[in-house]
Design a protein around this motif. Structure first.
Motif, PDB file in Angstrom:
ATOM      1  N   MET A   1       1.004  -1.001  -0.206  1.00  0.00           N
ATOM      2  CA  MET A   1       0.032   0.388  -0.132  1.00  0.00           C
ATOM      3  C   MET A   1       1.079   1.492  -0.145  1.00  0.00           C
ATOM      4  O   MET A   1       1.608   1.493   0.293  1.00  0.00           O
ATOM      5  CB  MET A   1      -0.836  -0.151   1.265  1.00  0.00           C
ATOM      6  N   ASN A   2       0.314   2.210  -0.812  1.00  0.00           N
ATOM      7  CA  ASN A   2       1.230   3.726  -0.932  1.00  0.00           C
ATOM      8  C   ASN A   2       0.811   4.602   0.516  1.00  0.00           C
ATOM      9  O   ASN A   2      -0.470   4.178   1.029  1.00  0.00           O
ATOM     10  CB  ASN A   2       1.496   4.126  -2.238  1.00  0.00           C
TER      11      ASN A   2
ATOM     12  N   GLY B   1      -5.928  14.346  21.998  1.00  0.00           N
ATOM     13  CA  GLY B   1      -6.631  12.942  20.746  1.00  0.00           C
ATOM     14  C   GLY B   1      -6.408  12.099  21.583  1.00  0.00           C
ATOM     15  O   GLY B   1      -5.369  11.738  22.375  1.00  0.00           O
ATOM     16  N   THR B   2      -6.262  10.738  20.638  1.00  0.00           N
ATOM     17  CA  THR B   2      -6.134   9.673  21.696  1.00  0.00           C
ATOM     18  C   THR B   2      -5.696   8.511  20.628  1.00  0.00           C
ATOM     19  O   THR B   2      -6.097   8.610  19.137  1.00  0.00           O
ATOM     20  CB  THR B   2      -7.216   8.489  22.367  1.00  0.00           C
ATOM     21  N   VAL B   3      -5.302   7.404  20.510  1.00  0.00           N
ATOM     22  CA  VAL B   3      -3.940   6.467  19.573  1.00  0.00           C
ATOM     23  C   VAL B   3      -5.563   5.944  18.846  1.00  0.00           C
ATOM     24  O   VAL B   3      -5.611   5.437  17.572  1.00  0.00           O
ATOM     25  CB  VAL B   3      -3.024   6.277  20.125  1.00  0.00           C
ATOM     26  N   GLY B   4      -6.287   5.443  19.693  1.00  0.00           N
ATOM     27  CA  GLY B   4      -7.892   4.635  19.261  1.00  0.00           C
ATOM     28  C   GLY B   4      -7.407   2.758  19.213  1.00  0.00           C
ATOM     29  O   GLY B   4      -6.208   3.172  20.230  1.00  0.00           O
ATOM     30  N   GLN B   5      -8.265   1.692  19.406  1.00  0.00           N
ATOM     31  CA  GLN B   5      -8.211   0.757  19.087  1.00  0.00           C
ATOM     32  C   GLN B   5      -6.625   0.627  18.055  1.00  0.00           C
ATOM     33  O   GLN B   5      -6.624   0.267  17.495  1.00  0.00           O
ATOM     34  CB  GLN B   5      -9.055  -0.252  18.838  1.00  0.00           C
ATOM     35  N   ILE B   6      -6.062  -0.446  18.797  1.00  0.00           N
ATOM     36  CA  ILE B   6      -4.692  -0.774  18.292  1.00  0.00           C
ATOM     37  C   ILE B   6      -5.374  -2.173  17.950  1.00  0.00           C
ATOM     38  O   ILE B   6      -5.146  -3.099  19.116  1.00  0.00           O
ATOM     39  CB  ILE B   6      -3.212  -0.944  19.487  1.00  0.00           C
ATOM     40  N   THR B   7      -5.260  -2.688  16.495  1.00  0.00           N
ATOM     41  CA  THR B   7      -4.220  -4.250  16.209  1.00  0.00           C
ATOM     42  C   THR B   7      -3.522  -4.840  16.069  1.00  0.00           C
ATOM     43  O   THR B   7      -3.379  -3.948  14.814  1.00  0.00           O
ATOM     44  CB  THR B   7      -6.037  -4.162  14.992  1.00  0.00           C
ATOM     45  N   PRO B   8      -2.999  -5.453  16.223  1.00  0.00           N
ATOM     46  CA  PRO B   8      -1.807  -6.094  16.223  1.00  0.00           C
ATOM     47  C   PRO B   8      -1.997  -6.428  14.637  1.00  0.00           C
ATOM     48  O   PRO B   8      -3.654  -7.287  14.095  1.00  0.00           O
ATOM     49  CB  PRO B   8      -1.762  -7.798  17.097  1.00  0.00           C
ATOM     50  N   GLY B   9      -1.229  -6.639  14.153  1.00  0.00           N
ATOM     51  CA  GLY B   9      -0.945  -7.834  13.098  1.00  0.00           C
ATOM     52  C   GLY B   9      -0.709  -6.822  11.336  1.00  0.00           C
ATOM     53  O   GLY B   9      -1.047  -5.631  11.519  1.00  0.00           O
ATOM     54  N   ARG B  10      -1.105  -7.073  10.222  1.00  0.00           N
ATOM     55  CA  ARG B  10      -0.620  -6.312   9.588  1.00  0.00           C
ATOM     56  C   ARG B  10      -2.526  -5.497   9.213  1.00  0.00           C
ATOM     57  O   ARG B  10      -3.051  -6.388   9.535  1.00  0.00           O
ATOM     58  CB  ARG B  10      -0.583  -7.186   7.785  1.00  0.00           C
ATOM     59  N   PRO B  11      -2.154  -4.416   8.486  1.00  0.00           N
ATOM     60  CA  PRO B  11      -3.665  -4.161   8.181  1.00  0.00           C
ATOM     61  C   PRO B  11      -4.789  -4.795   6.935  1.00  0.00           C
ATOM     62  O   PRO B  11      -3.636  -5.394   5.727  1.00  0.00           O
ATOM     63  CB  PRO B  11      -3.546  -2.670   8.011  1.00  0.00           C
ATOM     64  N   ARG B  12      -6.051  -5.487   7.021  1.00  0.00           N
ATOM     65  CA  ARG B  12      -6.151  -5.604   6.151  1.00  0.00           C
ATOM     66  C   ARG B  12      -6.030  -4.489   4.683  1.00  0.00           C
ATOM     67  O   ARG B  12      -6.269  -3.789   4.938  1.00  0.00           O
ATOM     68  CB  ARG B  12      -7.961  -6.498   6.370  1.00  0.00           C
ATOM     69  N   ILE B  13      -6.203  -5.173   3.404  1.00  0.00           N
ATOM     70  CA  ILE B  13      -6.229  -4.806   2.746  1.00  0.00           C
ATOM     71  C   ILE B  13      -7.394  -5.163   1.456  1.00  0.00           C
ATOM     72  O   ILE B  13      -7.877  -4.096   0.865  1.00  0.00           O
ATOM     73  CB  ILE B  13      -4.575  -5.408   1.399  1.00  0.00           C
ATOM     74  N   TYR B  14      -8.271  -6.474   1.723  1.00  0.00           N
ATOM     75  CA  TYR B  14     -10.006  -6.513   1.418  1.00  0.00           C
ATOM     76  C   TYR B  14     -11.156  -6.417   2.437  1.00  0.00           C
ATOM     77  O   TYR B  14     -10.289  -6.890   3.535  1.00  0.00           O
ATOM     78  CB  TYR B  14      -9.608  -8.005   0.713  1.00  0.00           C
ATOM     79  N   ASP B  15     -11.642  -6.568   2.555  1.00  0.00           N
ATOM     80  CA  ASP B  15     -13.075  -6.424   3.399  1.00  0.00           C
ATOM     81  C   ASP B  15     -13.512  -7.874   3.208  1.00  0.00           C
ATOM     82  O   ASP B  15     -14.628  -8.386   3.842  1.00  0.00           O
ATOM     83  CB  ASP B  15     -13.776  -5.524   3.096  1.00  0.00           C
TER      84      ASP B  15
ATOM     85  N   GLU C   1      -2.935   4.754   0.285  1.00  0.00           N
ATOM     86  CA  GLU C   1      -4.012   4.123   0.063  1.00  0.00           C
ATOM     87  C   GLU C   1      -3.945   4.020   1.697  1.00  0.00           C
ATOM     88  O   GLU C   1      -5.436   3.794   2.232  1.00  0.00           O
ATOM     89  CB  GLU C   1      -3.699   3.000  -0.339  1.00  0.00           C
ATOM     90  N   ILE C   2      -3.653   4.086   3.024  1.00  0.00           N
ATOM     91  CA  ILE C   2      -2.996   3.728   4.154  1.00  0.00           C
ATOM     92  C   ILE C   2      -3.922   4.998   4.581  1.00  0.00           C
ATOM     93  O   ILE C   2      -4.359   5.183   5.433  1.00  0.00           O
ATOM     94  CB  ILE C   2      -1.803   4.235   4.653  1.00  0.00           C
ATOM     95  N   ASN C   3      -3.880   6.097   3.859  1.00  0.00           N
ATOM     96  CA  ASN C   3      -4.349   7.600   4.642  1.00  0.00           C
ATOM     97  C   ASN C   3      -5.991   7.760   4.408  1.00  0.00           C
ATOM     98  O   ASN C   3      -6.828   7.074   5.144  1.00  0.00           O
ATOM     99  CB  ASN C   3      -3.964   8.567   4.018  1.00  0.00           C
ATOM    100  N   ASN C   4      -6.573   7.311   3.333  1.00  0.00           N
ATOM    101  CA  ASN C   4      -7.865   6.603   2.903  1.00  0.00           C
ATOM    102  C   ASN C   4      -8.598   5.911   3.815  1.00  0.00           C
ATOM    103  O   ASN C   4      -9.267   5.752   3.943  1.00  0.00           O
ATOM    104  CB  ASN C   4      -7.576   6.247   1.560  1.00  0.00           C
ATOM    105  N   SER C   5      -7.921   4.221   3.944  1.00  0.00           N
ATOM    106  CA  SER C   5      -7.850   3.387   4.862  1.00  0.00           C
ATOM    107  C   SER C   5      -8.719   3.654   6.312  1.00  0.00           C
ATOM    108  O   SER C   5      -8.813   3.364   6.873  1.00  0.00           O
ATOM    109  CB  SER C   5      -7.321   2.167   4.716  1.00  0.00           C
ATOM    110  N   PHE C   6      -7.385   4.867   6.578  1.00  0.00           N
ATOM    111  CA  PHE C   6      -7.381   4.815   8.189  1.00  0.00           C
ATOM    112  C   PHE C   6      -8.396   6.905   8.194  1.00  0.00           C
ATOM    113  O   PHE C   6      -8.877   7.628   9.160  1.00  0.00           O
ATOM    114  CB  PHE C   6      -6.329   6.286   8.730  1.00  0.00           C
ATOM    115  N   GLY C   7      -8.495   7.280   6.590  1.00  0.00           N
ATOM    116  CA  GLY C   7      -9.822   8.216   6.882  1.00  0.00           C
ATOM    117  C   GLY C   7      -8.925   8.971   7.153  1.00  0.00           C
ATOM    118  O   GLY C   7      -9.712  10.726   7.776  1.00  0.00           O
ATOM    119  N   VAL C   8      -7.991   9.605   7.179  1.00  0.00           N
ATOM    120  CA  VAL C   8      -7.117  10.878   6.823  1.00  0.00           C
ATOM    121  C   VAL C   8      -6.700  11.846   5.942  1.00  0.00           C
ATOM    122  O   VAL C   8      -6.416  11.196   5.207  1.00  0.00           O
ATOM    123  CB  VAL C   8      -6.224  10.726   8.315  1.00  0.00           C
ATOM    124  N   THR C   9      -5.989  12.798   6.081  1.00  0.00           N
ATOM    125  CA  THR C   9      -5.285  13.405   4.559  1.00  0.00           C
ATOM    126  C   THR C   9      -3.866  14.062   5.803  1.00  0.00           C
ATOM    127  O   THR C   9      -3.912  13.595   7.109  1.00  0.00           O
ATOM    128  CB  THR C   9      -5.921  15.067   4.427  1.00  0.00           C
TER     129      THR C   9
END
Length: 91
Positions: free
Chosen positions: A1-2, A31-45, A5-13
């Motif tokens: 992911m470039n 602010g807060t970091v939010g929920q931390i999910t271990p592992g690679r981010p999902r690339i598909y739903d 694409e990462i920004n879009n998946s997290f909804g930030v600019t």
């Protein structure tokens, strides 16, 4: 992911991230970091399947060289190539 694409998946600019970083560095960030999910981010739903097939070494070298030139991994390159082929065939 470039980066885009990462920004879009997290909804930030980039601008939002820069602003948050400046606030954090100045000690003003609330602010807060939010929920931390271990592992690679999902690339598909949806669930992914592994596909395995054989290619001549020369073809694989060409794929790797092209992927590197585009700043992609071999897997990213192949996923994009398959997506383009499916789009071209109307699937």
């Amino acid at each position: 992911m470039n980066r885009e694409e990462i920004n879009n998946s997290f909804g930030v600019t980039d601008q939002q991230l820069d602003r948050m970083a400046a606030e954090y560095e100045d000690g003003d960030w609330n602010g807060t970091v939010g929920q931390i999910t271990p592992g690679r981010p999902r690339i598909y739903d949806e669930e992914l399947e592994t596909v395995s097939f054989r290619l001549p070494k020369s073809r694989l070298k060409a794929i790797d060289a092209d992927a590197k030139a585009k700043g992609e991994s071999r897997s990213q390159f192949l996923r994009h190539a398959i997506d383009q082929a499916l789009l071209a065939s109307g699937v």
